[in-house]
Design an enzyme around this catalytic site. Sequence first.
Site, short mmCIF file in Angstrom:
data_model
loop_
_atom_site.label_atom_id
_atom_site.label_comp_id
_atom_site.label_asym_id
_atom_site.label_seq_id
_atom_site.Cartn_x
_atom_site.Cartn_y
_atom_site.Cartn_z
N ARG A 1 0.83 -1.22 0.00
CA ARG A 1 0.00 0.00 0.00
C ARG A 1 0.86 1.26 0.00
NH1 ARG A 1 -2.62 3.17 4.34
NH2 ARG A 1 -4.60 4.02 3.58
N VAL B 1 0.99 9.80 -6.30
CA VAL B 1 1.16 11.22 -5.98
C VAL B 1 2.50 11.69 -6.54
CG1 VAL B 1 1.20 12.95 -4.16
CG2 VAL B 1 -0.20 10.88 -3.88
N ASN C 1 -3.96 9.34 4.10
CA ASN C 1 -2.78 8.79 4.77
C ASN C 1 -2.77 8.97 6.28
OD1 ASN C 1 -1.62 8.04 2.30
ND2 ASN C 1 -0.62 10.01 2.04
N PRO D 1 -7.68 7.01 -4.73
CA PRO D 1 -9.10 6.63 -4.76
C PRO D 1 -9.63 6.35 -3.37
CG PRO D 1 -7.72 4.84 -5.55
CD PRO D 1 -6.82 6.02 -5.40
N HIS E 1 -5.85 -6.49 -2.09
CA HIS E 1 -6.71 -6.65 -0.92
C HIS E 1 -6.97 -8.12 -0.60
CE1 HIS E 1 -8.57 -2.33 -0.85
NE2 HIS E 1 -7.30 -2.37 -0.50
N THR E 2 -6.25 -9.00 -1.22
CA THR E 2 -6.30 -10.41 -0.82
C THR E 2 -5.58 -10.61 0.51
OG1 THR E 2 -5.86 -12.68 -1.53
CG2 THR E 2 -4.21 -11.04 -2.10
N ASP F 1 -9.78 -10.31 3.30
CA ASP F 1 -10.16 -11.64 2.82
C ASP F 1 -10.50 -12.50 4.03
OD1 ASP F 1 -10.40 -14.19 1.81
OD2 ASP F 1 -8.43 -14.25 0.86
N THR G 1 -8.55 -16.51 3.57
CA THR G 1 -7.09 -16.67 3.74
C THR G 1 -6.48 -15.28 3.88
OG1 THR G 1 -6.89 -16.76 1.32
CG2 THR G 1 -6.93 -18.87 2.50
#
Length: 355
Positions: A65, A73, A97, A166, A196-197, A248, A251
């Site tokens: 991330r 940016v 942030n 976003p 995002h897993t 998730d 897992t």
Amino acid sequence: MNSLHVIAIALCYVVVVFGVLPFSSNAQLSPSFYSKTCPNVSSIVREVVRNVSKTDPRMLASLIRLHFHDCFVQGCDASVLLNKTDTIVTEQDAFPNINSLRGLDVVNQIKTAVEKACPNTVSCADILALAAELSSTLAQGPDWKVPLGRRDSLTANQSLANQNLPAPFNSLDQLKAAFAVQGLNTTDLVALSGAHTIGRSHCSLFVSRLYNFSNTGNPDPTLNTTYLQQLRNICPNGGPGTPLANFDPTTPDKFDKNYYSNLQLKKGLLQSDQELFSTSGADTISIVNKFSADQKAFYESFAAAMIKMGNIGVLTGNKGEIRKQCNFINSKSVELGLANVAETDSSEEGMVSSI
């Protein structure tokens, strides 16, 4: 906060910044950039990240991330790492942030180790790119050869951080527009969302979906009802918003294709996650289905998108500098007057990054 007002602000931001990103030629970057000057840099980064992840498995997602928040940016220039000073308006205090960036201390650990082995050689921007790739592999995800040779910025841009990243409540059209600003297409959007897993999110970023979606007084209709109740148990109505939920639920610490399988079951944690599959007639649905059925295809697209993202607006050659400390520009740059006060943002409302 009025969600419609915030969405309107987000759309305005996209319109304002569209077309102004400084794209760069990726031909200037090479995986072998440090082959002679710091040949062990990748193993040094890996060792620090691996040791930290043993006690904090969430850090792998946080480092991916951090690279994302840097590149969106003013390009991949380590501007997100710069602390507030008399001449720097830090991106760390931007709405996407503030109180949410993690891994800054880990990057400093990496920089210390790299400086010991190869003084004044490896940029903080390259450290972010390497840490993201190694975080993916340590979470049993894809690997790729990271193009290297970035240099570090002399400025940060808090206003652009508020504009470009976003938000978790964005519609699919808004997400596509935010990625298009960076030269990233729809496949890149779906693939990078797959980060995002792994990782966690604070309740505050999705609690409105559970109780009062779009001010209707009802939950988000795209949420699986069983999953809804599980999330309500973690995030009570009117609660502090600080508890964490796994992106998730199956897992949570393994980098796999289950993120996409979850979307098919209406188990996307953020609205911006579920939008990829639940937006009627969207071209993203077929991509979600493809990645859910074929983990190799997801891995290949994720690696390609990370390389593509890592090439955004890079500084090379004599531009920027190689920072001695990632949180501050070099003193010589200050003495020469090369550091400029970056633009701040005076708005009272902002966005939290969805990725």
